[in-house]
Design a protein around this motif. Sequence first.
Motif, PDB file in Angstrom:
ATOM      1  N   TYR A  91      18.525   9.879 -72.722  1.00  0.00           N
ATOM      2  CA  TYR A  91      18.778  10.851 -71.662  1.00  0.00           C
ATOM      3  C   TYR A  91      19.179  12.183 -72.252  1.00  0.00           C
ATOM      4  CZ  TYR A  91      19.147   6.655 -68.783  1.00  0.00           C
ATOM      5  OH  TYR A  91      18.892   5.475 -68.148  1.00  0.00           O
ATOM      6  N   SER A  92      18.917  13.225 -71.485  1.00  0.00           N
ATOM      7  CA  SER A  92      19.424  14.555 -71.791  1.00  0.00           C
ATOM      8  C   SER A  92      19.836  15.165 -70.453  1.00  0.00           C
ATOM      9  CB  SER A  92      18.346  15.394 -72.485  1.00  0.00           C
ATOM     10  OG  SER A  92      17.208  15.534 -71.649  1.00  0.00           O
ATOM     11  N   THR A  93      20.308  16.387 -70.491  1.00  0.00           N
ATOM     12  CA  THR A  93      20.647  17.084 -69.252  1.00  0.00           C
ATOM     13  C   THR A  93      19.977  18.447 -69.255  1.00  0.00           C
ATOM     14  OG1 THR A  93      22.666  18.028 -70.193  1.00  0.00           O
ATOM     15  CG2 THR A  93      22.887  15.939 -69.002  1.00  0.00           C
ATOM     16  N   GLN A  94      19.854  18.996 -68.055  1.00  0.00           N
ATOM     17  CA  GLN A  94      19.284  20.337 -67.957  1.00  0.00           C
ATOM     18  C   GLN A  94      20.084  21.156 -66.955  1.00  0.00           C
ATOM     19  OE1 GLN A  94      15.200  19.838 -66.656  1.00  0.00           O
ATOM     20  NE2 GLN A  94      15.739  20.132 -64.519  1.00  0.00           N
ATOM     21  N   GLY A  95      20.140  22.446 -67.185  1.00  0.00           N
ATOM     22  CA  GLY A  95      20.780  23.365 -66.252  1.00  0.00           C
ATOM     23  C   GLY A  95      22.298  23.328 -66.301  1.00  0.00           C
ATOM     24  N   GLY A  96      22.910  24.240 -65.548  1.00  0.00           N
ATOM     25  CA  GLY A  96      24.355  24.373 -65.503  1.00  0.00           C
ATOM     26  C   GLY A  96      25.051  23.187 -64.860  1.00  0.00           C
ATOM     27  N   LYS A  97      24.366  22.504 -63.955  1.00  0.00           N
ATOM     28  CA  LYS A  97      24.964  21.342 -63.291  1.00  0.00           C
ATOM     29  C   LYS A  97      24.735  20.052 -64.075  1.00  0.00           C
ATOM     30  CE  LYS A  97      24.965  23.110 -58.618  1.00  0.00           C
ATOM     31  NZ  LYS A  97      24.655  22.865 -57.231  1.00  0.00           N
ATOM     32  N   LYS A  98      24.130  20.183 -65.257  1.00  0.00           N
ATOM     33  CA  LYS A  98      23.873  19.046 -66.146  1.00  0.00           C
ATOM     34  C   LYS A  98      23.147  17.907 -65.427  1.00  0.00           C
ATOM     35  CE  LYS A  98      27.621  20.001 -69.343  1.00  0.00           C
ATOM     36  NZ  LYS A  98      26.914  20.528 -70.455  1.00  0.00           N
ATOM     37  N   VAL A  99      22.019  18.226 -64.837  1.00  0.00           N
ATOM     38  CA  VAL A  99      21.186  17.248 -64.147  1.00  0.00           C
ATOM     39  C   VAL A  99      20.579  16.320 -65.194  1.00  0.00           C
ATOM     40  CG1 VAL A  99      19.133  16.950 -62.701  1.00  0.00           C
ATOM     41  CG2 VAL A  99      20.688  18.875 -62.291  1.00  0.00           C
ATOM     42  N   PRO A 100      20.712  14.997 -65.010  1.00  0.00           N
ATOM     43  CA  PRO A 100      20.181  14.069 -66.010  1.00  0.00           C
ATOM     44  C   PRO A 100      18.656  14.066 -66.046  1.00  0.00           C
ATOM     45  CG  PRO A 100      21.065  12.852 -64.144  1.00  0.00           C
ATOM     46  CD  PRO A 100      21.385  14.290 -63.912  1.00  0.00           C
ATOM     47  N   VAL A 101      18.132  13.879 -67.267  1.00  0.00           N
ATOM     48  CA  VAL A 101      16.691  13.819 -67.492  1.00  0.00           C
ATOM     49  C   VAL A 101      16.416  12.582 -68.348  1.00  0.00           C
ATOM     50  CG1 VAL A 101      14.690  14.989 -68.519  1.00  0.00           C
ATOM     51  CG2 VAL A 101      16.516  16.346 -67.446  1.00  0.00           C
ATOM     52  N   LEU A 102      15.439  11.776 -67.911  1.00  0.00           N
ATOM     53  CA  LEU A 102      15.004  10.610 -68.678  1.00  0.00           C
ATOM     54  C   LEU A 102      13.660  10.941 -69.298  1.00  0.00           C
ATOM     55  CD1 LEU A 102      14.951   7.619 -69.587  1.00  0.00           C
ATOM     56  CD2 LEU A 102      14.075   7.055 -67.323  1.00  0.00           C
ATOM     57  N   GLN A 103      13.607  10.918 -70.633  1.00  0.00           N
ATOM     58  CA  GLN A 103      12.349  11.138 -71.334  1.00  0.00           C
ATOM     59  C   GLN A 103      11.574   9.831 -71.280  1.00  0.00           C
ATOM     60  OE1 GLN A 103      11.574  14.158 -72.116  1.00  0.00           O
ATOM     61  NE2 GLN A 103      13.627  14.883 -71.657  1.00  0.00           N
ATOM     62  N   ASN A 104      10.562   9.802 -70.437  1.00  0.00           N
ATOM     63  CA  ASN A 104       9.798   8.594 -70.194  1.00  0.00           C
ATOM     64  C   ASN A 104       8.572   8.569 -71.102  1.00  0.00           C
ATOM     65  OD1 ASN A 104       8.631   6.352 -69.096  1.00  0.00           O
ATOM     66  ND2 ASN A 104       8.683   7.075 -66.980  1.00  0.00           N
ATOM     67  N   ASN A 105       8.429   7.508 -71.893  1.00  0.00           N
ATOM     68  CA  ASN A 105       7.287   7.388 -72.808  1.00  0.00           C
ATOM     69  C   ASN A 105       5.970   7.208 -72.052  1.00  0.00           C
ATOM     70  OD1 ASN A 105       8.986   7.570 -74.996  1.00  0.00           O
ATOM     71  ND2 ASN A 105       9.181   5.356 -75.230  1.00  0.00           N
ATOM     72  N   ASN A 106       6.043   6.642 -70.844  1.00  0.00           N
ATOM     73  CA  ASN A 106       4.834   6.319 -70.091  1.00  0.00           C
ATOM     74  C   ASN A 106       4.353   7.451 -69.190  1.00  0.00           C
ATOM     75  OD1 ASN A 106       5.204   3.820 -71.248  1.00  0.00           O
ATOM     76  ND2 ASN A 106       6.247   2.983 -69.470  1.00  0.00           N
ATOM     77  N   GLY A 107       4.985   8.594 -69.230  1.00  0.00           N
ATOM     78  CA  GLY A 107       4.576   9.677 -68.347  1.00  0.00           C
ATOM     79  C   GLY A 107       5.533  10.836 -68.421  1.00  0.00           C
ATOM     80  N   PRO A 108       5.528  11.646 -67.370  1.00  0.00           N
ATOM     81  CA  PRO A 108       6.397  12.828 -67.376  1.00  0.00           C
ATOM     82  C   PRO A 108       7.873  12.436 -67.304  1.00  0.00           C
ATOM     83  CG  PRO A 108       5.372  12.547 -65.220  1.00  0.00           C
ATOM     84  CD  PRO A 108       4.762  11.530 -66.136  1.00  0.00           C
ATOM     85  N   ALA A 109       8.741  13.347 -67.706  1.00  0.00           N
ATOM     86  CA  ALA A 109      10.182  13.113 -67.657  1.00  0.00           C
ATOM     87  C   ALA A 109      10.616  12.921 -66.207  1.00  0.00           C
ATOM     88  CB  ALA A 109      10.912  14.296 -68.273  1.00  0.00           C
ATOM     89  N   LEU A 110      11.603  12.052 -66.002  1.00  0.00           N
ATOM     90  CA  LEU A 110      12.184  11.844 -64.681  1.00  0.00           C
ATOM     91  C   LEU A 110      13.476  12.652 -64.606  1.00  0.00           C
ATOM     92  CD1 LEU A 110      11.682   7.986 -64.359  1.00  0.00           C
ATOM     93  CD2 LEU A 110      10.246   9.814 -63.434  1.00  0.00           C
ATOM     94  N   ILE A 111      13.660  13.382 -63.505  1.00  0.00           N
ATOM     95  CA  ILE A 111      14.788  14.298 -63.384  1.00  0.00           C
ATOM     96  C   ILE A 111      15.626  13.943 -62.162  1.00  0.00           C
ATOM     97  CG2 ILE A 111      15.466  16.724 -63.100  1.00  0.00           C
ATOM     98  CD1 ILE A 111      12.707  17.426 -64.395  1.00  0.00           C
ATOM     99  N   GLY A 112      16.944  13.839 -62.378  1.00  0.00           N
ATOM    100  CA  GLY A 112      17.876  13.611 -61.281  1.00  0.00           C
ATOM    101  C   GLY A 112      18.446  12.210 -61.280  1.00  0.00           C
ATOM    102  N   LEU A 113      19.728  12.103 -60.917  1.00  0.00           N
ATOM    103  CA  LEU A 113      20.432  10.818 -60.909  1.00  0.00           C
ATOM    104  C   LEU A 113      19.746   9.792 -60.017  1.00  0.00           C
ATOM    105  CD1 LEU A 113      22.928   9.108 -61.680  1.00  0.00           C
ATOM    106  CD2 LEU A 113      24.097  10.133 -59.722  1.00  0.00           C
ATOM    107  N   VAL A 114      19.401  10.177 -58.798  1.00  0.00           N
ATOM    108  CA  VAL A 114      18.813   9.239 -57.840  1.00  0.00           C
ATOM    109  C   VAL A 114      17.445   8.757 -58.315  1.00  0.00           C
ATOM    110  CG1 VAL A 114      18.045   8.941 -55.465  1.00  0.00           C
ATOM    111  CG2 VAL A 114      20.078  10.300 -55.945  1.00  0.00           C
ATOM    112  N   THR A 115      16.626   9.673 -58.771  1.00  0.00           N
ATOM    113  CA  THR A 115      15.282   9.329 -59.251  1.00  0.00           C
ATOM    114  C   THR A 115      15.357   8.360 -60.426  1.00  0.00           C
ATOM    115  OG1 THR A 115      14.458  11.488 -58.551  1.00  0.00           O
ATOM    116  CG2 THR A 115      13.125  10.296 -60.169  1.00  0.00           C
TER     117      THR A 115
END
Length: 173
Positions: A21-45
Amino acid sequence: MALRELSSLERFLGLKKPNKYSTQGGKKVPVLQNNNGPALIGLVTIASHLVHEAKRAELLGDSAEQRAVVQQWIEHRITRLDNCSKEEVKVILKELNQYLEDKVYLAGNIFTLADILMYYGIHHIVVELAILEKERYLNVTRWFDHIQHYPGIRHHLPPVVVLRNRVYPNGHH
């Protein structure tokens, strides 16, 4: 905060290989670097993705109505609870207390992702409540204590003592 929540959720779900995982932006939104496709963004997602990955779809609700209720409470967590003011906390606790009056879990009688994410989101608030405040929000306190003792949930969070012993009320022995 969200990154620890996601790591705890992974452990609860029994996922063997931890994600990156990493974060993006000032609110530190979580990002999952997915090997099978595009990155997933946001806690709920990301949380929903992990539930599907673990083949635990029941955590999202068993019926269309339950799934909607689960989504509603997760959205409530993100839009109202996260980053709310001290004044808003009392309103949120009052509403949640009323809602939980006749329910064991947020989606009725089944434990769902909504319970997990609301527990993680409200933990820092309940920790700060005085005993009298915990008693004022008795349904929230009952629900919170139930969730914190649910097997595998409280990985990264300390336990919270929720109520004093009521065996001898008002000091009568």
